[in-house]
Design a protein around this motif. Structure first.
Motif, PDB file in Angstrom:
ATOM      1  N   TYR A   1      34.777 -14.714 -12.505  1.00  0.00           N
ATOM      2  CA  TYR A   1      35.450 -13.867 -13.487  1.00  0.00           C
ATOM      3  C   TYR A   1      34.462 -13.374 -14.541  1.00  0.00           C
ATOM      4  O   TYR A   1      33.907 -14.147 -15.300  1.00  0.00           O
ATOM      5  CB  TYR A   1      36.590 -14.662 -14.155  1.00  0.00           C
ATOM      6  CG  TYR A   1      37.195 -13.968 -15.352  1.00  0.00           C
ATOM      7  CD1 TYR A   1      37.887 -12.771 -15.204  1.00  0.00           C
ATOM      8  CD2 TYR A   1      37.062 -14.505 -16.627  1.00  0.00           C
ATOM      9  CE1 TYR A   1      38.428 -12.126 -16.297  1.00  0.00           C
ATOM     10  CE2 TYR A   1      37.604 -13.869 -17.737  1.00  0.00           C
ATOM     11  CZ  TYR A   1      38.292 -12.674 -17.572  1.00  0.00           C
ATOM     12  OH  TYR A   1      38.810 -12.027 -18.654  1.00  0.00           O
TER      13      TYR A   1
ATOM     14  N   GLY B   1      31.224 -14.982 -22.312  1.00  0.00           N
ATOM     15  CA  GLY B   1      30.243 -14.677 -21.284  1.00  0.00           C
ATOM     16  C   GLY B   1      28.903 -15.345 -21.456  1.00  0.00           C
ATOM     17  O   GLY B   1      28.338 -15.878 -20.504  1.00  0.00           O
ATOM     18  N   LEU B   2      28.400 -15.325 -22.681  1.00  0.00           N
ATOM     19  CA  LEU B   2      27.009 -15.716 -22.871  1.00  0.00           C
ATOM     20  C   LEU B   2      26.875 -16.927 -23.779  1.00  0.00           C
ATOM     21  O   LEU B   2      27.684 -17.143 -24.669  1.00  0.00           O
ATOM     22  CB  LEU B   2      26.248 -14.576 -23.557  1.00  0.00           C
ATOM     23  CG  LEU B   2      26.054 -13.300 -22.756  1.00  0.00           C
ATOM     24  CD1 LEU B   2      25.612 -12.181 -23.689  1.00  0.00           C
ATOM     25  CD2 LEU B   2      25.038 -13.516 -21.652  1.00  0.00           C
TER      26      LEU B   2
ATOM     27  N   LYS C   1      17.192 -16.511 -18.411  1.00  0.00           N
ATOM     28  CA  LYS C   1      17.210 -17.207 -17.128  1.00  0.00           C
ATOM     29  C   LYS C   1      18.239 -18.326 -17.100  1.00  0.00           C
ATOM     30  O   LYS C   1      18.886 -18.552 -16.088  1.00  0.00           O
ATOM     31  CB  LYS C   1      15.800 -17.693 -16.745  1.00  0.00           C
ATOM     32  CG  LYS C   1      15.204 -18.782 -17.590  1.00  0.00           C
ATOM     33  CD  LYS C   1      13.802 -19.099 -17.040  1.00  0.00           C
ATOM     34  CE  LYS C   1      13.030 -20.198 -17.699  1.00  0.00           C
ATOM     35  NZ  LYS C   1      13.372 -20.782 -18.942  1.00  0.00           N
ATOM     36  N   ASN C   2      18.392 -18.997 -18.206  1.00  0.00           N
ATOM     37  CA  ASN C   2      19.385 -20.073 -18.219  1.00  0.00           C
ATOM     38  C   ASN C   2      20.807 -19.537 -18.253  1.00  0.00           C
ATOM     39  O   ASN C   2      21.719 -20.185 -17.746  1.00  0.00           O
ATOM     40  CB  ASN C   2      19.133 -21.019 -19.398  1.00  0.00           C
ATOM     41  CG  ASN C   2      17.914 -21.882 -19.158  1.00  0.00           C
ATOM     42  OD1 ASN C   2      17.518 -22.080 -18.006  1.00  0.00           O
ATOM     43  ND2 ASN C   2      17.303 -22.369 -20.228  1.00  0.00           N
TER      44      ASN C   2
ATOM     45  N   LEU D   1      23.466 -20.272 -15.057  1.00  0.00           N
ATOM     46  CA  LEU D   1      24.332 -21.336 -15.584  1.00  0.00           C
ATOM     47  C   LEU D   1      25.456 -21.745 -14.632  1.00  0.00           C
ATOM     48  O   LEU D   1      25.783 -22.921 -14.520  1.00  0.00           O
ATOM     49  CB  LEU D   1      24.924 -20.905 -16.929  1.00  0.00           C
ATOM     50  CG  LEU D   1      25.663 -21.996 -17.707  1.00  0.00           C
ATOM     51  CD1 LEU D   1      24.766 -23.191 -17.969  1.00  0.00           C
ATOM     52  CD2 LEU D   1      26.189 -21.434 -19.022  1.00  0.00           C
ATOM     53  N   SER D   2      26.020 -20.773 -13.925  1.00  0.00           N
ATOM     54  CA  SER D   2      27.156 -21.123 -13.069  1.00  0.00           C
ATOM     55  C   SER D   2      26.736 -21.459 -11.646  1.00  0.00           C
ATOM     56  O   SER D   2      27.576 -21.764 -10.813  1.00  0.00           O
ATOM     57  CB  SER D   2      28.157 -19.965 -13.038  1.00  0.00           C
ATOM     58  OG  SER D   2      28.739 -19.827 -14.307  1.00  0.00           O
TER      59      SER D   2
ATOM     60  N   LEU E   1      23.970 -23.553 -10.875  1.00  0.00           N
ATOM     61  CA  LEU E   1      22.898 -24.554 -10.907  1.00  0.00           C
ATOM     62  C   LEU E   1      22.915 -25.438  -9.672  1.00  0.00           C
ATOM     63  O   LEU E   1      21.858 -25.811  -9.151  1.00  0.00           O
ATOM     64  CB  LEU E   1      23.013 -25.408 -12.176  1.00  0.00           C
ATOM     65  CG  LEU E   1      22.622 -24.679 -13.459  1.00  0.00           C
ATOM     66  CD1 LEU E   1      22.870 -25.552 -14.677  1.00  0.00           C
ATOM     67  CD2 LEU E   1      21.162 -24.249 -13.406  1.00  0.00           C
TER      68      LEU E   1
ATOM     69  N   LYS F   1      25.028 -13.309 -13.899  1.00  0.00           N
ATOM     70  CA  LYS F   1      25.446 -14.704 -13.768  1.00  0.00           C
ATOM     71  C   LYS F   1      26.525 -14.840 -12.711  1.00  0.00           C
ATOM     72  O   LYS F   1      26.483 -15.739 -11.877  1.00  0.00           O
ATOM     73  CB  LYS F   1      25.970 -15.210 -15.112  1.00  0.00           C
ATOM     74  CG  LYS F   1      26.620 -16.582 -15.001  1.00  0.00           C
ATOM     75  CD  LYS F   1      26.925 -17.187 -16.346  1.00  0.00           C
ATOM     76  CE  LYS F   1      28.272 -16.723 -16.850  1.00  0.00           C
ATOM     77  NZ  LYS F   1      28.656 -17.411 -18.089  1.00  0.00           N
ATOM     78  N   TRP F   2      27.476 -13.921 -12.728  1.00  0.00           N
ATOM     79  CA  TRP F   2      28.591 -14.068 -11.793  1.00  0.00           C
ATOM     80  C   TRP F   2      28.238 -13.602 -10.395  1.00  0.00           C
ATOM     81  O   TRP F   2      28.725 -14.131  -9.408  1.00  0.00           O
ATOM     82  CB  TRP F   2      29.829 -13.379 -12.353  1.00  0.00           C
ATOM     83  CG  TRP F   2      30.333 -14.137 -13.530  1.00  0.00           C
ATOM     84  CD1 TRP F   2      30.341 -13.736 -14.825  1.00  0.00           C
ATOM     85  CD2 TRP F   2      30.825 -15.485 -13.528  1.00  0.00           C
ATOM     86  NE1 TRP F   2      30.814 -14.733 -15.633  1.00  0.00           N
ATOM     87  CE2 TRP F   2      31.127 -15.823 -14.866  1.00  0.00           C
ATOM     88  CE3 TRP F   2      31.048 -16.443 -12.534  1.00  0.00           C
ATOM     89  CZ2 TRP F   2      31.628 -17.066 -15.241  1.00  0.00           C
ATOM     90  CZ3 TRP F   2      31.555 -17.679 -12.903  1.00  0.00           C
ATOM     91  CH2 TRP F   2      31.845 -17.989 -14.232  1.00  0.00           C
TER      92      TRP F   2
END
Ligand SMILES: Nc1ncnc2c1ncn2[C@@H]1O[C@H](COP(=O)(O)OP(=O)(O)OP(=O)(O)O)[C@@H](O)[C@H]1O
Ligand SMILES: Nc1ncnc2c1ncn2[C@@H]1O[C@H](COP(=O)(O)OP(=O)(O)OP(=O)(O)O)[C@@H](O)[C@H]1O
Ligand SMILES: O[C@@H]1[C@@H](O)[C@H](O)OC[C@H]1O
Ligand SMILES: [Mg+2]
Ligand SMILES: [Mg+2]
Lengths: 409, 333, 506, 409
Positions: C343, C352-353, C360-361, C365-366, C368, C419-420
């Motif tokens: 999502y 979101g952030l 990069k992290n 994040l999602s 790992l 990220k997503w």
């Protein structure tokens, strides 16, 4: 840290229109980019320099530095946990009472119930983990602010200490137990003027470091990332190896590496890995930075919070054991105010009181700053009221200096 | 006037004293500075025991070394309708206004262990704190002729520490003035904490390259810390060191030879005497003072007991034969 | 005195590693609406922050002249005194405070006693809220508002300052068609009262509707200023991105496969006020390889619908969720991600952030787990993946170690997308995915969506931009007050008929 | 609070399709909407009930409640400042040492320099403001985290205490000075069984309240806002007046209102006004809630931060004066750990440890919770270790209860 620095260089190289940077450029870049991280170390060195001068060099003697490390050990151990707790946006006020309580339990088991060192430690750690779990549960699932949960812990655990010790000091501990806080790695050849085993350990550390560094380089090459030019890489490896040799050398040339310091080094390494390399650690930083975003990123916040306090419980217990071993006794006031030192170490080392930022390495520097101030001023035999005042002011100036020149937010 | 006592009675003790005041049982209020040191734990136990024997009620409060807290707690005792107050002040001067509050409520006050200055006191009973310091100083001068000494004092925020130090100074200062003693470190131990004493001692040893011949430690807890530092240099037992309170762990160290002396304040006697005097005072009898001590306001009728210095030679007699410590605890592993 | 009310001359502003503004000159005439256009990271927001004193004099070089006199600002208050008010792109509201307090924050209405006159504040805030047509109680806390409503509060706050020069940095990004229309109306009224406006937007149709002049920035440099009447949208785009962009929506033929997700009788209540029903009995299906668009007015409950499916909206949720034929129960985002749902939130800063973390992290994040062994993260994989997305999405940054907070708004949005995307979802829910993203980058994101569809992913896209819904969706659901009121195939949908159902008409 | 509540009602009325709500509806609505704010008060009442039962009513006697209020006064005064400090996202660890130091200064001036009460207080407050300014300067302009600045203060100020007292307590103070901490408003007619002056003060308070309430209603009518129906308005005014009468009555029927409590009431009113009604106060909340947004709204963050610490310095000084007056002496350890109590009071009362939220009224409730636990357990003559443990657990449960049922974020 090392990693970050090279990535920056790599990216810079890419953006710099394909031209490969000269060694000088890389050095200047690295220095500029990292100078800021080193300001607190610089402040520490200034403090050390000052004390060395006013104590006619006693401060910098290998004997005193060995003492200093030992004097900081328990606080530093607790501070490592405090970093995680604070990065996640919490706080732990219970550390001092926790240290007192676990110490009292250990002493009770050993002195009254006549248990051996191993059982004593095992049971004490078991209880410490449970206490950590208890606090973690209230924070994570009870949603009670950590400040309150651990303030309750501060009170209740101190009640436990008083109940167990009844105001008595409980002493003495077994020799093996005592060694954890006071002992040094034994020499193989007692005739030597320095500790041979410690030197050996130093060599092992250096080898580990070199293997790690070489592996890292290999792996980066495999991924096709930029690496340092060979000459610089070697310089770096030699430099760090010398630093390790120096630190271990200081201790080896006195009585050897104390067990407590070995333990501390192990904890530093493990917790640095947890903080920087593990998913758990990354989640802690994310929670501290933005809890809602962390939750939506699929992080189980409650579990992480629980885990943090269990780890904190473990470290407080280890600190309690080291503290008790060092004093060779459990007392009613043991550990009082240690939370303040642990929190201060973390904050001096750059941990944000609002969460989201902080490093293990930083908190160790912080613990050394606090410990050095105490140590140096008592070496000077300064008047107490002056000690309090000077300690306060130097603390303020050191952090100000760090912030001013490193621009940490 | 004080309200009726309504606390639950602990069995129908057939104490003579209780019977005399008709249906109303005497209620003693006891306010102690701390329970984080062994001696105060014993004081409490003794007095509770003595009160039970005498068939009177005793309500105990512990102030955690906080003068303001002690003041509040005494107010609470007064609210409970005590007949007399035994007050072991955390702070001798600050307790004066606490005493005034009791007096206003018509309650007499016994200053216990530490003299309360600057106000009217009904009775004072103690081992003199200055005397304790004197015993420490005397012992050290008897066991060390010349040399470098470390002189530690109690918490810099504790008035009693100043009194102990004053006592010790009576013996140490002349030696220092004559040049026999050189004080290489003179520091108070913050919060009386053993680990602070340990650090101070380590640093003193480092700064003087172990050239230290004697240590004045203000109590047993801090002595314990110092001895760990001495032990690390193989000096435990070689450097005379003082203490006070006759804690069990200190007794063990004296037997072991690592601690030189401690001071015995038989708090059982003091405690029993205090309860006895309290009961007498409630009944309007004379508590039987044997001395007078000036507290900057008046000469306070006092009951003074002697403190004794304990070392290897007399430990069995003073601590074990008196039943204060058990032999198997002291000598057992 | 010159014809310009505002002149910014030779402005250069640098951040570590970035020259955000490079000798920019920008002139605005009195009483005009002047649009500022440029790609993400071109320097628009930075220029406005220089103008409003966020970056005080001395932290940049160049000169600011307002009404003929050279300005020297040490803070925001100084620029306000000079008659400048600004609505920031990144909403600057205090969430714990009420709407009323936020509107007057820094400009409180005080009584003679020096104390705040809350009654007066309340009455006046009601007035400005009416002006922006936001019908809420001024005592509502901002944290209870949707992002669109927050945007309107920001606009109200700026209007309440009664400034001579009003700067709006992407004010319409979070607004739907009708609020935008209302906003433009307000701006025209202000203009008629002599207020000068600087308007930043990536939505060029708006720009052309109201702007008198358009200035274009590229890579921190001024490309030029043109009267709106003498230039076309495509020309503006060409100047912004440096190339022609002939097509805005790369529609591709999709062949929807079997049903991947089915939602049945979905009901959601407000977590704080259980009697308030936000989603009323919604049922719908999503197929493999299709883009399902969801349209609706602000407050229709689109966000609540998808957040509750994702397990991120309270616990007061009922209904059936069937994934690939199996009934599942998703209680939290972690389970959702495990089940292949991702999502992209509409509120990048809040959901979101982690702003204090580097790129990069944030990107990894999602995901790992996928790049760790024994829970230890492989940092080389982190770098590799991040570099990949930085290139694919053209995230403008000096380094992947840059903190997310230092990125321009559009680039932050791209980081969230990255990220997503990295979680490799089967179902990708995108809530206002192109909010704040420039035309060029939008096009790239659409291409990425098409690519994902080809790979068998299905996409649910919520958007308040009808052209985007019409241009990209295969099917379109319309929501009104918590209910799904209509489903269209893309061929049959038009702006008009979507709006009819979105406003509750039949 | 009052404001918000009525607005909510107003809004409810508006949304309810123009129909004017019945009295019952308004009452239920108000209760529902506010029940949540009252959970900590409820917890306090439960604690009071418990202690009243186990102490056979001694706890609730007017004498004990008067004592209780006095026992909490100094902490409560400091806690009012702590709320502002914490709402802005800071912390003040120096309170205890600050209280000790200003107390020592006052005692020194009076006992050693033989100054009168007025001069002593004036000079002490002057110094307190300077110390507050000093700390505020480092936080606001030095950008050093408040944690560090005030930790430095904790140390340095304690050093000052030790330097001044030299380990000897300083006593006694003048009678007028003493009265600030121990005195009660004198009676006009000493023959009465209650304090007539205190009763008078009570009447004045009630009148002030009524005037305030009526003015508020007028202003709302002027703006055309909904107001309570007359019957409810009167019921509300009668109710609150009775509450004031009760609290004052308790004290009047013992020895009268203590001066310290009058001072505390004045501070509560002033600081509530500052927090809720002044621009300075609202800016504090804005900074704590979202610093960036506050800055972008044109708030001068540095100035506000400086102001907060100056005010905190003022309150710490007043607390120090009350504390010293109550003890009638300045001691070396005076105030130790008071920061913890002040912070705990604030947090129990709903102040967020991360800033942005908190109320003065809440912190007073918090101080009462902490004070009641100490007072009640000492009335029970509970054993120390049990006291510590029980206090810890009750604290935890009380806050948990509050959070569970009020859902404060
Ligand atoms: N605080 C900062 N620190 C470092 N770099 C920054 C900072 N603020 C902005 N930048 C950089 O400056 C450049 C211009 O950013 P700016 O926010 O002005 O872009 P923009 O034109 O408003 O873009 P968008 O359309 O995405 O909002 C970007 O490359 C951005 O990364
Ligand atoms: N955290 C919250 N707590 C209470 N109510 C909320 C919260 N978030 C949103 N709401 C309410 O839910 C309703 C729908 O919100 P929202 O505006 O996000 O809907 P939406 O259809 O997603 O609209 P859009 O995305 O176009 O802004 C609104 O009435 C809003 O006030
Ligand atoms: O007995 C001693 C006591 O009198 C002093 O006050 O505190 C330390 C103790 O050892
Ligand atoms: Mg922008
Ligand atoms: Mg939405």
């Amino acid at each position: 840290m090392g990693n970050a620095e090279i990535n920056t260089i790599a990216k810079n190289n890419q953006t710099a229109l394909g031209h490969t940077k000269s060694i000088r450029e890389i050095l200047v870049g690295t220095l500029k980019g990292n100078m800021r991280q080193y300001t607190m170390i610089l402040a520490l060195l200034v403090i050390w320099g000052f004390f060395t001068i006013v104590t006619d060099g006693i401060f910098i003697s290998s004997r005193n530095l060995s003492n200093l490390f030992l004097q900081c050990a328990a606080t530093a151990i607790a501070a490592c946990g405090m970093v995680l707790v604070m990065v996640a946006g919490h706080i732990d006020l219970s550390v001092g009472s926790f240290v007192g309580l676990t110490g009292a339990i250990a002493a009770q088991l050993m002195v009254k119930a006549h248990m051996g060192t191993i059982e004593t430690i095992a049971i004490t750690i078991g209880i410490g983990l449970l206490l950590g779990l208890f606090q973690g549960f209230w924070v994570a699932y009870g949603k009670v602010p950590a400040f309150i949960v651990t303030l309750a812990g501060l009170l209740a655990f101190r009640g436990g200490v008083i109940a167990i010790t009844g105001g008595n000091s409980i002493a003495p501990m077994n020799d093996t137990f005592k060694a954890i806080g006071q002992g040094y790695l034994p020499k193989i050849n007692p005739g030597l003027p320095f500790s041979d085993t410690s030197a050996l350990i130093g060599v092992v550390f250096i080898i580990c470091y070199l293997v790690f560094e070489i592996n890292k380089r290999r792996s980066r090459i495999k991924y096709g990332f930029e690496v340092l030019p060979m000459s610089l890489q070697i310089a770096k490896m030699v430099g760090f190896s010398l630093l390790i040799a120096l630190v271990i050398g200081i201790m080896a040339s006195y009585m050897g590496i104390p067990y407590a310091i070995l333990l501390l080094i192990a904890i530093i390494v493990i917790f640095t890995v947890i903080a920087e390399k593990s998913t758990f650690g990354r989640h802690i930083y994310a929670i501290g930075g933005n809890k809602e975003a962390a939750r939506l990123s699929g992080i189980n916040i409650n579990k992480v919070n629980l885990g943090i306090f269990v780890l904190m419980g473990l470290l407080s217990t280890i600190a309690g054991i080291v503290y008790t071993a060092r004093l060779n006794a459990a007392t009613g006031s043991a550990g009082t105010n240690m939370e303040l030192d642990a929190i201060a170490s973390a904050v001096i080392g750059g941990t944000s009181t609002l969460g989201g930022a902080g490093t293990i390495a930083g908190c160790i520097i912080g613990a050394l700053v606090m410990g050095s101030l105490d140590n140096g001023m008592s070496l000077m035999n300064a008047n107490v009221s002056a000690q309090y005042i000077v300690k306060g002011l130097i603390l303020l100036l050191a952090v100000w200096f760090d912030i001013k020149f490193s621009k940490r937010s | 006037g004080c309200g009726a006592s309504n606390s639950a009675s602990n069995g129908s003790a057939s104490g003579n004293s209780a019977a005399s005041s008709a249906d109303k049982k005497i209620k003693i209020g006891l306010s102690l500075p701390t329970q984080q040191e062994e001696r105060w734990v014993r004081d409490k136990a003794t007095m509770e025991e003595a009160a039970k024997k005498a068939g009177v009620d005793i309500a105990v409060q512990v102030a955690n070394m906080d003068a303001a807290k002690q003041d509040s707690q005494v107010e609470n005792l007064i609210s409970q309708g005590i007949d007399i107050l035994i007050l072991a002040p955390h702070d001798a001067k600050a307790a004066a206004s606490t005493v005034d509050k009791a007096h206003k409520a018509g309650i007499k006050v016994i200053a216990y262990d530490r003299l309360i200055t600057g106000t009217d006191i009904d009775v004072y009973m103690s081992f003199d704190n200055v005397k304790v310091g004197e015993l420490q100083g005397k012992w050290l001068t008897e066991h060390l002729d010349k040399g470098n000494i470390v002189w530690l004092a109690g918490a810099p925020t504790d008035n009693n520490a100043t009194l102990f130090k004053q006592g010790a100074a009576k013996y140490l200062q002349p030696k220092i003035d004559s040049g026999d003693y050189k004080v290489v470190m003179e520091q108070p131990v913050v919060d009386w904490k053993p680990d602070n004493a340990l650090k101070l001692m380590e640093n003193a040893l480092t700064a003087n390259n172990n050239n230290i011949q004697g240590v004045l430690a203000p109590n047993d807890g801090t002595a314990g810390g110092c001895i760990q530092a001495l032990a690390a240099q193989g000096l435990a037992g070689k450097v005379p060191i003082t203490g006070q309170d006759s804690e069990l762990s200190a007794a063990k160290r004296i037997i072991e030879g690592t601690q030189g002396m401690t001071v015995f304040k038989d708090t059982r006697k003091l405690g029993e005497a205090a309860v006895e005097a309290a009961i007498k005072m409630v009944k309007g009898e004379d508590p039987g003072a044997n001395d007078k001590v000036n507290n900057e306001k008046m000469d306070v009728p006092s009951i003074l007991l002697a403190a004794e210095a304990v070392d290897k030679d007399n430990i069995d007699k003073i601590l074990i034969d008196s039943g204060y410590l058990k032999k198997e605890d002291v000598y057992g592993k | 005195m010159s014809e310009y009310i505002l002149e910014m001359k030779n402005i250069t502003k640098e951040f570590p590693g970035v020259r955000a503004l490079d000798d920019v000159t920008f002139k605005v005439k009195k009483g005009e609406i002047h649009a500022l256009c440029g790609e993400n990271g071109a320097g628009k927001s930075t220029l406005m922050k220089v103008l409003s004193g966020v970056y005080p004099t001395g932290t940049y070089t160049g000169e600011i002249i307002v009404k003929g006199s050279t300005q020297s600002y040490s803070g925001i208050k100084d620029s306000e005194r000079a008659g400048i008010a600004i609505i920031y792109q990144e909403l600057a509201l205090v969430k714990q405070m009420s709407v009323c307090e936020n509107i007057f924050l820094g400009n409180e209405k005080v009584k003679k006693t020096g104390l705040i006159d809350w009654d007066k504040s309340y009455a006046e805030s009601q007035k400005v809220l009416n002006e922006v047509r936001l019908n809420i109680n001024p005592n509502t806390k901002v944290l209870n508002l949707g992002i669109g409503q927050q945007q309107l509060v920001e606009i109200a706050k700026a209007i309440a300052k009664k400034a001579e020069i009003l700067i709006l940095d992407e004010p319409s990004a979070a607004l739907t068609e009708s609020e935008t229309e209302n906003l433009l109306q307000i701006l025209k009224e202000l203009k008629s009262k002599g207020v000068t406006c600087i308007y930043i937007s990536h939505k060029l149709n708006e720009v052309f509707e109201i702007a008198d002049n358009i200035t274009i920035l590229r890579d921190g440099k001024t490309v030029g200023t043109e009267p709106a009447s003498e230039i076309t949208e495509n020309k503006v785009i060409a100047k912004m991105v440096g190339r022609e962009l002939t097509q805005r929506f790369p529609r591709k033929e999709h062949k929807p496969g079997q049903v991947v997700m089915e939602v049945k009788n979905w009901n959601v209540h407000n977590p704080d006020l259980p009697e308030l029903k936000l989603i009323d009995n919604a049922s719908f299906k999503v197929r493999k390889g299709e883009i399902l668009g969801i349209a609706g007015l602000m407050g229709a409950g689109r966000t609540e619908l998808v957040m509750s499916i994702f397990g991120a909206y309270g616990t007061n949720v009922s209904g059936e969720l069937i994934l690939e034929g199996k009934k599942v129960s998703i209680k939290n985002p972690k389970q959702a991600i495990k089940s292949g749902i991702s999502y992209v939130s509409e509120d990048r800063k809040r959901y979101g952030l982690v702003l204090g973390m580097d790129i990069k992290n944030n990107v990894t994040l999602s995901s790992l787990e996928a790049i760790s062994k024994l829970t230890l993260i492989n940092s080389n994989e982190v770098i590799k993946n991040t570099n990949q997305y930085v290139d694919d999405l053209r995230i403008k940054t000096p380094s992947i170690e840059q903190k997310a907070s230092n990125l321009s708004g559009g680039n932050q949005q791209k980081v969230v997308l990255a990220k997503w995307l990295m979680t490799k979802p089967k179902i990708l829910i995108m809530d206002e995915p192109t909010r704040g993203i420039d035309v060029g980058a939008k096009f790239e994101i659409y291409n990425i969506m098409n690519k994902l569809i080809d790979e068998g992913v299905c996409i649910i896209m919520i958007s308040s931009e009808l052209p985007e819904i019409l241009g990209m969706s295969d099917r379109i659901l319309v929501m009104h007050e918590g209910r799904l009121t209509k489903e269209f195939n893309w061929e049959e949908a038009t702006q008009e008929n979507i709006l009819t159902y979105a406003t509750g008409g039949m």
